[in-house]
Design a protein around this motif. Structure first.
Motif, PDB file in Angstrom:
ATOM      1  N   LEU A  62      58.825  90.123  58.035  1.00  0.00           N
ATOM      2  CA  LEU A  62      58.878  90.684  56.689  1.00  0.00           C
ATOM      3  C   LEU A  62      60.186  90.453  55.939  1.00  0.00           C
ATOM      4  N   GLY A  63      61.272  90.172  56.640  1.00  0.00           N
ATOM      5  CA  GLY A  63      62.520  89.913  55.944  1.00  0.00           C
ATOM      6  C   GLY A  63      63.551  91.018  56.103  1.00  0.00           C
ATOM      7  N   LEU A  64      64.604  90.922  55.304  1.00  0.00           N
ATOM      8  CA  LEU A  64      65.790  91.765  55.484  1.00  0.00           C
ATOM      9  C   LEU A  64      65.568  93.228  55.120  1.00  0.00           C
ATOM     10  N   ARG A  65      65.059  93.503  53.948  1.00  0.00           N
ATOM     11  CA  ARG A  65      64.939  94.908  53.520  1.00  0.00           C
ATOM     12  C   ARG A  65      64.025  95.716  54.426  1.00  0.00           C
ATOM     13  N   PRO A  66      62.864  95.213  54.791  1.00  0.00           N
ATOM     14  CA  PRO A  66      62.068  95.960  55.766  1.00  0.00           C
ATOM     15  C   PRO A  66      62.769  96.087  57.123  1.00  0.00           C
ATOM     16  N   ALA A  67      63.577  95.097  57.501  1.00  0.00           N
ATOM     17  CA  ALA A  67      64.309  95.177  58.770  1.00  0.00           C
ATOM     18  C   ALA A  67      65.363  96.280  58.723  1.00  0.00           C
ATOM     19  N   VAL A  68      65.991  96.475  57.575  1.00  0.00           N
ATOM     20  CA  VAL A  68      66.956  97.566  57.425  1.00  0.00           C
ATOM     21  C   VAL A  68      66.236  98.904  57.573  1.00  0.00           C
ATOM     22  N   LEU A  69      65.081  99.030  56.937  1.00  0.00           N
ATOM     23  CA  LEU A  69      64.281 100.250  57.101  1.00  0.00           C
ATOM     24  C   LEU A  69      63.897 100.434  58.562  1.00  0.00           C
ATOM     25  N   ALA A  70      63.497  99.364  59.226  1.00  0.00           N
ATOM     26  CA  ALA A  70      63.112  99.446  60.643  1.00  0.00           C
ATOM     27  C   ALA A  70      64.294  99.882  61.511  1.00  0.00           C
ATOM     28  N   ALA A  71      65.487  99.440  61.175  1.00  0.00           N
ATOM     29  CA  ALA A  71      66.674  99.838  61.939  1.00  0.00           C
ATOM     30  C   ALA A  71      66.883 101.354  61.846  1.00  0.00           C
ATOM     31  N   PHE A  72      66.820 101.893  60.636  1.00  0.00           N
ATOM     32  CA  PHE A  72      67.003 103.338  60.464  1.00  0.00           C
ATOM     33  C   PHE A  72      65.853 104.134  61.087  1.00  0.00           C
ATOM     34  N   LEU A  73      64.622 103.643  60.906  1.00  0.00           N
ATOM     35  CA  LEU A  73      63.474 104.322  61.516  1.00  0.00           C
ATOM     36  C   LEU A  73      63.558 104.311  63.038  1.00  0.00           C
ATOM     37  N   SER A  74      63.997 103.207  63.600  1.00  0.00           N
ATOM     38  CA  SER A  74      64.099 103.102  65.056  1.00  0.00           C
ATOM     39  C   SER A  74      65.092 104.110  65.615  1.00  0.00           C
ATOM     40  N   VAL A  75      66.221 104.263  64.967  1.00  0.00           N
ATOM     41  CA  VAL A  75      67.205 105.255  65.409  1.00  0.00           C
ATOM     42  C   VAL A  75      66.612 106.657  65.284  1.00  0.00           C
ATOM     43  N   ALA A  76      65.965 106.927  64.165  1.00  0.00           N
ATOM     44  CA  ALA A  76      65.383 108.255  63.952  1.00  0.00           C
ATOM     45  C   ALA A  76      64.271 108.547  64.961  1.00  0.00           C
TER      46      ALA A  76
END
Length: 157
Positions: A62-76
């Motif tokens: 999906l690219g960078l912006r969804p990956a940033v969301l995935a990073a925060f979601l993964s930590v949460a």
């Protein structure tokens, strides 16, 4: 496998932004669901690796912006579902603060690098003329040595 990822990535990148973010949430939730039964057998450090894999997949597809969301979601999700006390964002062991920061940093860096490679690969494939003429010249030169081939084909042969 890589051609499948390429085709899927091309299709998924044409989704609307909200659809990409919804898919990102779904992928992180699916990773949480897959990791939950494994938590009885795996150390939490290995569970973190599964979440990093989810960030990597999101970045590729999906690219960078969804990956940033995935990073925060993964930590949460990791904090909420796997760190004691479970099912809260409260943390009793302060060392998990380091885990969360490092996990977030690694996920963001990995997502950024992967999304950048994805973008560069797309640009290279879109600009097929860069390689197409050289490959065609080499084929012409090799199939008919008498024909006059461009300079790049002579050097390649």
């Amino acid at each position: 496998m890589f051609s499948c990822l390429s085709r899927c990535s091309h299709r998924l990148s044409s989704l609307a932004a909200w659809q990409q973010y919804a898919l990102t949430f779904a992928l992180c939730a699916a990773m949480t669901a897959m990791a939950t039964p494994l938590s009885a057998y795996l150390d939490l450090a290995n569970i973190v690796m599964l979440f990093l894999l989810a960030v990597l997949l999101v970045a590729v597809l999906l690219g960078l912006r969804p990956a940033v969301l995935a990073a925060f979601l993964s930590v949460a999700f990791f904090d909420f579902f796997f760190v004691e006390p479970r099912f809260s964002f409260e943390v009793h062991d302060g060392q998990y603060g380091v885990t969360f920061v490092v996990m977030l940093a690694v996920a963001l860096i990995t997502g950024r690098l992967t999304a950048g490679l994805r973008r560069q690969a797309g640009e290279t494939l879109a600009d097929g003329s860069v390689f197409g003429s050289r490959i065609e010249a080499v084929v012409v030169y090799n199939s008919n040595p008498v024909a006059v081939a461009p300079e790049s084909a002579r050097v390649a042969a």
